[in-house]
Design an enzyme around this catalytic site. Sequence first.
Site, mmCIF file in Angstrom:
data_model
loop_
_atom_site.group_PDB
_atom_site.id
_atom_site.type_symbol
_atom_site.label_atom_id
_atom_site.label_comp_id
_atom_site.label_asym_id
_atom_site.label_seq_id
_atom_site.Cartn_x
_atom_site.Cartn_y
_atom_site.Cartn_z
ATOM 1 N N HIS A 1 31.775 88.473 -32.161
ATOM 2 C CA HIS A 1 32.827 88.242 -33.163
ATOM 3 C C HIS A 1 33.605 89.556 -33.322
ATOM 4 C CE1 HIS A 1 34.334 87.772 -37.336
ATOM 5 N NE2 HIS A 1 34.181 86.477 -37.165
ATOM 6 N N LYS B 1 27.446 82.111 -45.516
ATOM 7 C CA LYS B 1 27.107 81.130 -44.466
ATOM 8 C C LYS B 1 25.713 80.568 -44.708
ATOM 9 C CE LYS B 1 29.919 83.722 -41.223
ATOM 10 N NZ LYS B 1 31.170 83.054 -40.878
#
Length: 413
Positions: A130, A233
Site C-alpha cells: 500500500h 478496519k
Amino acid sequence: MNQKVEKVVGYDVERIRQDFPVLDQQVHGKQLVYLDNAATSQKPTAVIDSLVEYYQNDNANIHRGVHTLSERATLSYENARKTVQQFLNASSEKEIVFARGATEAINLVANAFTEKLSAGDEVLITAMEHHSNIVPWQMLCEKTGAELKVAPINEQGELILEEFEKLISKNTKFAAISHMSNALGTINPIKQMIELLHQHNVPVLVDGAQAIPHISVDVQALDCEFYVFSGHKLYAPTGIGALYGKMEQLEQMAPYQGGGDMISAVTFDKTVYNKVPYKFEAGTPNIAGTIGLGAAIDYVNNIGIDAIAAHEDSLLSYATEQAKRINKLRVIGTAKNKGAILSFVLEGIHPHDIGTMMDHQGIAVRAGHHCAMPVMDFFGVPATARASFAMYNTHQEVDALMAGIENLIEMFG
Ligand code: PMP
C-alpha cells in the site's frame, strides 16, 4: 447457493448483523450490501456505546490528573493497551504504542530510522505494498541516501520468495512487508520472510492493516520487530491504531513528535524524554478512540477471530466460484493463500462506472487504485473494483453482488 461451498456450522451471521445498526438501511431504494470492508469496516453497538459511555461519564484528560474522572479515563485508556497487547500476544503492554493508524505508525518507525541509515544502505519492501508502506520508506531513502529495493510478485499476485531472498544482503538495513495485500488479498508467508531477514539481522516491520481483522496474530511467534494496524478496519473508530515494537527497538528510537506527555522533564536547555511507550505519544491522544479500540477487540474476541476467518473464507470461496461463471469478469489477485478480498475488472466497463452503478443497486464496493498504483501498473489496469468481506457479510450478499455485476454487463454489454 452453490453446494460446493459450505457455510460455517454454528456461525450465526444473522445474530451478528443485529449488532451493526448501520447495515439495516436502504440505499437508492435497495437493501444496503456493504462490501467495502477493506477500506473501513462498520462498528458494532458495543463500540458505539463505549464512546457514548466514555463521553457521558468519564471524559477527562489522562495521565496528569489526580481527580476521579481523569483516573477513570486513564484506567480505561491503559486497559485498552493491555487488550491490544493480549490480542497481538506482545510480551509487555509497554510494547504497544497508540497512533492514529497504520500510516502514522509506519511513519513513526521510518522517522526513527533516519538516524540509523546512510548512503549505501538498503530498505526492502515488496511490489504489493500500500502507498502507506512505500512512501515513508521512499522519504527515508531520500533523507539518508539509502536505496529502496522492491521484491517482485508473479501473475497470481504472490510474492516471489526466491527473488525476495536474493534481494537481502549485508546492505539491507530494514524491511517493511505487508501481511495481507489490500489490492489483491494475497497473504504473505511473513514468518518465513522474517526468518530470512533475521538471518541477515534485518529488522522487519509488518503492515498488518488488512490482516488484523482476518488473521490471528502472535508477534512473539512471528518475531517481527514491528507490527502496525489501524483500528477502523477492525470494527473500531477511525483515528486510532497501534504500533507493536520490540522493547529493545523502541528504547533506542528517537521520538516521533515533541510535546506534552512524551517528556519526564523539560528545561530550556534540555528535555528528558518519558519512558516507552509514552515517549511516542505526544499530546492529548485519541482517548475515546482508544477505548473504542479496546471494545472492538473484546467484541472480536467474543466471536473468535478463527470463527470469523472461517466464515470469511467461505464467503471468498463462494464469491470466487461464482465469479468464474461470469465470462467478462477477470479476477485480479489469485494467490493460493488469500484473505477476503475479490478485486476484479469487467471487460468494456471502467471500474469507476462499476462502483457507481453498483451503488445504484445498493451495493457498496470500492473502485480505484486502492492506494497501490504499482500493483495496478503490474497488472496493466488503471484500477479495479473490489469487494471485501467482513464478519457480518452473508452468502446472499455475494449472490446480490454477482447479480449486480450481471445486470451491469447486460446494461453495458
Ligand atoms: N496498509 C494497508 C495494506 C492498507 O490496506 C491500509 C489502508 N487501506 C493502510 C496500510 C493504511 O491504513 P490507514 O489509512 O488506516 O492508516
